[in-house]
Design an enzyme around this catalytic site. Structure first.
Site, PDB file in Angstrom:
ATOM      1  N   HIS A   1      42.015 -23.738 -45.573  1.00  0.00           N
ATOM      2  CA  HIS A   1      42.969 -23.073 -45.018  1.00  0.00           C
ATOM      3  C   HIS A   1      44.415 -23.551 -45.794  1.00  0.00           C
ATOM      4  O   HIS A   1      45.351 -22.709 -45.633  1.00  0.00           O
ATOM      5  CB  HIS A   1      43.169 -23.032 -43.680  1.00  0.00           C
ATOM      6  CG  HIS A   1      42.146 -22.254 -43.043  1.00  0.00           C
ATOM      7  ND1 HIS A   1      40.854 -22.195 -43.496  1.00  0.00           N
ATOM      8  CD2 HIS A   1      42.317 -21.213 -42.203  1.00  0.00           C
ATOM      9  CE1 HIS A   1      40.208 -21.165 -42.665  1.00  0.00           C
ATOM     10  NE2 HIS A   1      40.986 -20.667 -41.873  1.00  0.00           N
TER      11      HIS A   1
ATOM     12  N   SER B   1      41.636 -18.788 -49.084  1.00  0.00           N
ATOM     13  CA  SER B   1      40.243 -18.549 -50.008  1.00  0.00           C
ATOM     14  C   SER B   1      40.543 -18.097 -51.370  1.00  0.00           C
ATOM     15  O   SER B   1      41.418 -17.506 -51.578  1.00  0.00           O
ATOM     16  CB  SER B   1      39.514 -17.423 -49.270  1.00  0.00           C
ATOM     17  OG  SER B   1      39.122 -17.672 -48.132  1.00  0.00           O
TER      18      SER B   1
ATOM     19  N   GLU C   1       9.410 -29.550 -48.848  1.00  0.00           N
ATOM     20  CA  GLU C   1       9.788 -28.360 -48.352  1.00  0.00           C
ATOM     21  C   GLU C   1      10.205 -27.657 -49.631  1.00  0.00           C
ATOM     22  O   GLU C   1      10.733 -28.154 -50.446  1.00  0.00           O
ATOM     23  CB  GLU C   1      10.767 -28.279 -47.320  1.00  0.00           C
ATOM     24  CG  GLU C   1       9.977 -28.971 -45.928  1.00  0.00           C
ATOM     25  CD  GLU C   1       9.299 -27.695 -45.277  1.00  0.00           C
ATOM     26  OE1 GLU C   1       8.269 -27.687 -45.473  1.00  0.00           O
ATOM     27  OE2 GLU C   1       9.919 -27.044 -44.564  1.00  0.00           O
TER      28      GLU C   1
ATOM     29  N   LYS D   1      33.504  -7.498 -41.620  1.00  0.00           N
ATOM     30  CA  LYS D   1      32.558  -7.745 -42.671  1.00  0.00           C
ATOM     31  C   LYS D   1      31.638  -8.718 -42.330  1.00  0.00           C
ATOM     32  O   LYS D   1      30.311  -8.496 -42.679  1.00  0.00           O
ATOM     33  CB  LYS D   1      33.485  -7.921 -43.850  1.00  0.00           C
ATOM     34  CG  LYS D   1      32.797  -7.713 -45.132  1.00  0.00           C
ATOM     35  CD  LYS D   1      33.511  -7.624 -46.105  1.00  0.00           C
ATOM     36  CE  LYS D   1      32.769  -7.443 -47.590  1.00  0.00           C
ATOM     37  NZ  LYS D   1      33.758  -6.960 -48.696  1.00  0.00           N
ATOM     38  N   ASP D   2      31.947  -9.757 -41.732  1.00  0.00           N
ATOM     39  CA  ASP D   2      30.887 -10.803 -41.564  1.00  0.00           C
ATOM     40  C   ASP D   2      30.036 -10.550 -40.384  1.00  0.00           C
ATOM     41  O   ASP D   2      28.873 -10.847 -40.458  1.00  0.00           O
ATOM     42  CB  ASP D   2      31.786 -12.241 -40.982  1.00  0.00           C
ATOM     43  CG  ASP D   2      32.372 -12.882 -42.054  1.00  0.00           C
ATOM     44  OD1 ASP D   2      31.687 -12.640 -43.403  1.00  0.00           O
ATOM     45  OD2 ASP D   2      33.458 -13.686 -42.203  1.00  0.00           O
TER      46      ASP D   2
HETATM   47  C1  HEM Z   1      21.526 -29.525 -39.711  1.00  0.00           C
HETATM   48  C2  HEM Z   1      20.658 -28.771 -38.933  1.00  0.00           C
HETATM   49  C3  HEM Z   1      19.193 -29.098 -38.763  1.00  0.00           C
HETATM   50  C4  HEM Z   1      18.294 -29.039 -39.739  1.00  0.00           C
HETATM   51  C5  HEM Z   1      18.566 -28.666 -41.272  1.00  0.00           C
HETATM   52  C6  HEM Z   1      17.093 -29.215 -39.223  1.00  0.00           C
HETATM   53  C7  HEM Z   1      15.734 -29.367 -39.850  1.00  0.00           C
HETATM   54  C8  HEM Z   1      14.663 -29.401 -39.207  1.00  0.00           C
HETATM   55  C9  HEM Z   1      13.369 -29.350 -40.027  1.00  0.00           C
HETATM   56  C10 HEM Z   1      13.015 -29.038 -41.249  1.00  0.00           C
HETATM   57  C11 HEM Z   1      12.180 -29.738 -38.776  1.00  0.00           C
HETATM   58  C12 HEM Z   1      10.923 -29.688 -39.002  1.00  0.00           C
HETATM   59  C13 HEM Z   1      10.123 -28.349 -38.417  1.00  0.00           C
HETATM   60  C14 HEM Z   1       8.952 -28.238 -38.033  1.00  0.00           C
HETATM   61  O1  HEM Z   1       8.075 -28.162 -39.123  1.00  0.00           O
HETATM   62  O2  HEM Z   1       8.539 -28.426 -36.836  1.00  0.00           O
HETATM   63  C15 HEM Z   1      12.855 -30.046 -37.700  1.00  0.00           C
HETATM   64  C16 HEM Z   1      12.248 -30.518 -36.405  1.00  0.00           C
HETATM   65  C17 HEM Z   1      13.055 -30.955 -35.276  1.00  0.00           C
HETATM   66  N1  HEM Z   1      14.443 -30.825 -35.068  1.00  0.00           N
HETATM   67 FE1  HEM Z   1      15.788 -30.252 -36.517  1.00  0.00          FE
HETATM   68  N2  HEM Z   1      17.286 -29.746 -37.893  1.00  0.00           N
HETATM   69  C18 HEM Z   1      18.440 -29.542 -37.565  1.00  0.00           C
HETATM   70  C19 HEM Z   1      19.168 -29.871 -36.456  1.00  0.00           C
HETATM   71  C20 HEM Z   1      18.482 -30.648 -35.062  1.00  0.00           C
HETATM   72  C21 HEM Z   1      19.116 -30.602 -34.089  1.00  0.00           C
HETATM   73  C22 HEM Z   1      20.695 -30.704 -33.719  1.00  0.00           C
HETATM   74  C23 HEM Z   1      18.472 -31.165 -33.117  1.00  0.00           C
HETATM   75  C24 HEM Z   1      18.460 -31.755 -32.053  1.00  0.00           C
HETATM   76  C25 HEM Z   1      19.481 -32.108 -31.129  1.00  0.00           C
HETATM   77  C26 HEM Z   1      16.991 -31.262 -33.864  1.00  0.00           C
HETATM   78  C27 HEM Z   1      15.750 -31.597 -33.333  1.00  0.00           C
HETATM   79  C28 HEM Z   1      14.663 -31.261 -33.851  1.00  0.00           C
HETATM   80  C29 HEM Z   1      13.383 -31.725 -33.233  1.00  0.00           C
HETATM   81  C30 HEM Z   1      13.136 -32.310 -31.907  1.00  0.00           C
HETATM   82  C31 HEM Z   1      12.440 -31.479 -34.252  1.00  0.00           C
HETATM   83  C32 HEM Z   1      10.942 -31.550 -33.870  1.00  0.00           C
HETATM   84  C33 HEM Z   1      10.246 -30.564 -33.325  1.00  0.00           C
HETATM   85  C34 HEM Z   1       9.425 -29.604 -34.436  1.00  0.00           C
HETATM   86  O3  HEM Z   1       8.961 -29.998 -35.289  1.00  0.00           O
HETATM   87  O4  HEM Z   1       9.634 -28.526 -34.171  1.00  0.00           O
HETATM   88  N3  HEM Z   1      17.181 -30.597 -34.905  1.00  0.00           N
HETATM   89  N4  HEM Z   1      14.370 -29.814 -37.745  1.00  0.00           N
END
Ligand code: HEM
Lengths: 438, 305
Positions: free
Chosen positions: A219, A223, A291, A247-248
């Site tokens: 800001h 932009s 992945e 637009k968004d």
């Molecule tokens: C930047 C944001 C985030 C990204 C890119 C991300 C990415 C991922 C990925 C790739 C998995 C594996 C998915 C699977 O095959 O199940 C996963 C699982 C998980 N994430 Fe995240 N996540 C994010 C934010 C969060 C947040 C904020 C929490 C909790 C406060 C969280 C909790 C969990 C939990 C508990 C799992 C395991 C359960 C599962 O496998 O589905 N994630 N996450």
């Protein structure tokens, strides 16, 4: 805001006035994403993707927090707890598939957002800080996603964690101790799973914090736009609200449709079948692949096959980190004063080659480490480094650029951007033609 | 400076890559390449349609019940369904008393302890139990199967690239090893040739050996093909029991999103290209009214400009 003609917040009723004098949050929102933020009138749809990345982060945090209520970060229970979510928790399958596919969509929109910046020169002065903070977000995202993928504790979770932390083992002398320190042991186990869960919960909120800095830094200069020409007069801009909120809004709709199609009808298409097999340290999967969003980097890592002064494995690790870290130096590698690729025909050609090159790298990274994929990734990696470290610096010295429009409104008048708001909108009926106030 | 060091680093990587590439080319030219045996003989799953295919896919309850019968009478002798409980059979259309009976009559008992002595023992299954493994532990399972482990089948459809068609092809794909199969790839003791299996030789003895191996209550002809297809459909359900509500929710969500997006598009077009009466009134410092106010305020404060 640095535009003297930005609209000022004026409280609409006595409560808002009361609030504004004590905690000017509405004023902050008004200046950040409301009518108080003047935005170039000619932004195309590539400028939707920053907001979409924010939407994706929100989806991840909301679904993630609920998943965490049911998930058990213990080696013997993690896999079953995820299946428990899928089968017994109300709408658990929806949460889990939304979170897993949400990570992919987060990367899709972020990659488009990054390539938008690369093409339109958004990394150049005066937006270097915006670019650098964006790269910090990208690194944090990669760490978050990598650790998240370990949590379901399937075969790919386990072996992915083992291979990626094993990279540190390539560092001479200190490598192996660092690897053991990261994992809390010699191989991924309970200790690793626990700390990955803790960090996976933490990092998204760190990302949210860096996003605030990213937008704050944005800001100050405002932009960039498809012409890359600076904002000069009020005619060059429209207020963010309602123009870009509208637009968004449309962009978010399209994003959600694409997301819903994958989530409800192809929920496992972006994942790997082996991750539905519980982690087994005694049985190595035939092909260990990360992945899809890591594939280009994985291809770079595996492109070094023969020792050359340093061990091949160390070259691979260095190159993989360098491929991202070099982006931090981009504002100083590319010194062309012209921002937008639309006015740099030679740059545009190389940019398209780079895009294709990265897609090829991605394809090779997902393929087994066999010929011809290894040789193709070697050539593609050569181009990747040559593009940023050799071609761009030379280009900014020698290339011939096209004449720039004198202003954004001039380019709109000449019909260069069909999408731009027509000039007569957003202007009060009796407003004097030129000259900002004061 | 940055550009100088950048170019240096870039040349370093490029040199190392060219070196690797050169050796790669050399290897390609000098070594003879034979296709691996798996590569030559492995077959992709056959094309077979299931009622769950596509965005409108649904379970065929009668087929699931037949598939369950095949699992019960054939596969359960070696494979558990650890993620699935007897009570989940309600999804297949079984009534509660039927489920209780199925659990109580299940061939394999579930681990338990003797309430008086605390000694390990087994008891009859109840509806809340999960489909048990016939083996006490992995060692016992391997001992009984030529050192191979019969995997839990709950998630097998999602845990294999080919999904349900793969299971179907595997079960119907047993055959005599082709004559030109190299000696080292021929099935050893206790292994069976199956071109759909990743390494061609599988430790599972052909489970569906003859038509009519099970007797279907609904009169469907229990050919090997039908039994294989039915049990593959049943395993699709065990892997993804929420498939139907996922498809249903997905369609509703998509219809909602389509309408919302069309409205959003109309709002967008209206704001950007709407008629004169829809112009947004600016209330900022460019508003003549505000400018007048600002001039007045400055005059009062004695500021020039
Ligand atoms: C930047 C944001 C985030 C990204 C890119 C991300 C990415 C991922 C990925 C790739 C998995 C594996 C998915 C699977 O095959 O199940 C996963 C699982 C998980 N994430 Fe995240 N996540 C994010 C934010 C969060 C947040 C904020 C929490 C909790 C406060 C969280 C909790 C969990 C939990 C508990 C799992 C395991 C359960 C599962 O496998 O589905 N994630 N996450």
């Amino acid at each position: 805001m640095s535009f003297p003609w930005a609209q000022q917040y004026s409280p609409k009723n006595s409560f808002m006035r009361w609030m504004d004098e004590r905690l000017p949050l509405p004023r902050l929102a008004y200046n950040a994403v409301g009518a108080g933020y003047p935005v170039p009138r000619n932004l195309n749809h590539f400028w939707n993707f920053g907001v979409l990345a924010g939407v994706a982060l929100t989806i991840q945090i909301v679904t993630g927090i609920i998943l965490a209520m049911h998930y058990a970060p213990v080696g013997t229970m993690a896999f079953d707890s995820v299946e428990h979510i899928m089968r017994n928790v109300n709408q658990g399958w929806l949460l889990r598939y939304a979170h897993a596919n949400g990570a992919s969509f987060f990367f899709i929109v972020t990659y488009i957002h990054i390539f938008r910046g690369l093409y339109y020169g958004s990394y150049k002065a005066p937006r270097e800080m915006v670019w650098l903070l964006g790269l910090v977000i990208f690194l944090l995202m990669m760490a978050t996603a990598f650790m998240g993928y370990v949590l379901p504790w399937g075969q790919m979770s386990f072996w992915g964690a083992k291979v990626i932390t094993g990279l540190f083992g390539a560092i001479p002398l200190v490598g192996e101790p660092i690897q053991a320190w990261l994992l809390g042991g010699f191989a991924p186990d309970n200790a690793a799973l626990n700390r990955f869960f803790s960090l996976h919960y933490l990092l998204p909120f760190v990302i949210a914090g860096v996003i605030i800095l990213h937008i704050w830094a944005l800001h100050i200069p405002g932009s960039n736009n498809p012409t890359g020409v600076d904002i000069k007069t009020p005619q060059d801009t429209v207020p963010f609200h309602p123009y870009y909120t509208a637009k968004d809004g449309f962009g978010v709709g399209l994003f959600m449709i694409a997301f819903a199609i994958m989530l409800f009808f192809f929920p496992n298409a972006l994942g790997h079948a082996d991750n539905y097999i519980p982690a087994n340290p005694l049985s190595t999967p035939a092909h260990i692949v990360p992945e899809w969003y890591f594939w280009p980097f994985y291809a770079i890592l595996r492109a070094f096959t023969v020792d050359f002064i340093l061990p091949a494995k160390l070259w691979g690790v260095l190159a993989m980190f360098a491929s991202i870290l070099l982006l931090f130096f981009l504002p100083w590698l590319d010194r062309s004063p012209v921002r937008s690729g639309s006015y740099r025909p030679t740059f545009k050609m190389f940019f398209i080659i780079l895009l294709i090159d990265i897609l090829i790298l991605g394809y090779c990274g997902g393929a087994p480490a066999e010929e011809p994929f290894v040789m193709i990734s070697q050539l593609a990696t050569i181009y990747y480094f040559a593009h940023f470290l050799i071609i761009l610096p030379l280009l900014s010295k020698f290339e011939k650029t096209l004449p720039l429009p004198t202003s954004i409104s001039a380019s709109v008048l000449h019909g260069e951007k069909q999408e731009a708001a027509p000039l007569e909108v957003a202007r009060p009926k009796r407003r004097p033609r030129a000259a900002p106030a004061e | 400076m940055v550009r100088f060091f950048g170019a240096l680093v870039g040349m370093g990587f490029i040199a190392a890559l060219l070196w690797s590439f050169g050796w790669g080319v050399n290897a390609q030219l000098t070594e003879t390449h034979t296709q691996s045996v798996e590569h030559r003989f492995h077959q992709e799953p056959r094309d077979v349609a299931f009622s769950t295919d596509g965005p409108f896919g649904k379970f065929d309850r009668a087929q699931l019940q037949r598939g369950f019968q095949v699992y019960k009478e054939v596969c359960a002798a070696c494979h558990s369904l650890g993620q699935v409980a007897f009570r989940n059979l309600a999804d297949l259309g079984y009534e509660e008393p039927e489920i209780k009976a199925i659990a109580a009559q299940w061939q394999i008992e579930v681990p338990s302890i003797n309430p008086d002595t605390g000694e390990a023992t087994t008891r009859k299954a109840i509806a809340s139990d999960h489909f048990p493994s016939p083996y006490a532990n992995e060692v016992a399972a391997r001992a009984g199967n030529n050192n191979a482990l019969p995997p839990d089948l709950s998630l097998i459809v999602k845990a294999r690239e080919g999904g349900a068609p793969y299971i179907y092809s595997l079960l119907t794909g047993y055959q005599n090893a082709p004559a030109d199969l190299p000696a080292e790839a021929r099935p050893g003791q206790g292994l069976h040739y199956n071109p759909y299996f990743a390494n061609l030789n599988i430790a599972m003895p052909p489970p569906l050996t003859a038509d009519g191996q099970v007797t279907y209550a609904d009169g469907t002809n229990p050919t090997r093909e039908n039994m294989a297809k039915d049990v593959a459909a049943f395993l699709t359900w065990t892997a993804e029991p929420n498939l139907e509500s996922r498809h249903r929710t997905g369609l509703a969500v998509l219809i909602f999103l389509l309408i919302a997006t069309i409205l959003a598009y109309m709002a967008y077009q209206n704001i950007w290209h709407g008629g004169a009466d829809r112009r947004v009134r600016q209330t900022g410092p460019l508003d003549p009214e505000n400018q007048a106010k600002s001039r007045a305020a400055k005059k009062e404060a004695g500021i020039k400009g």
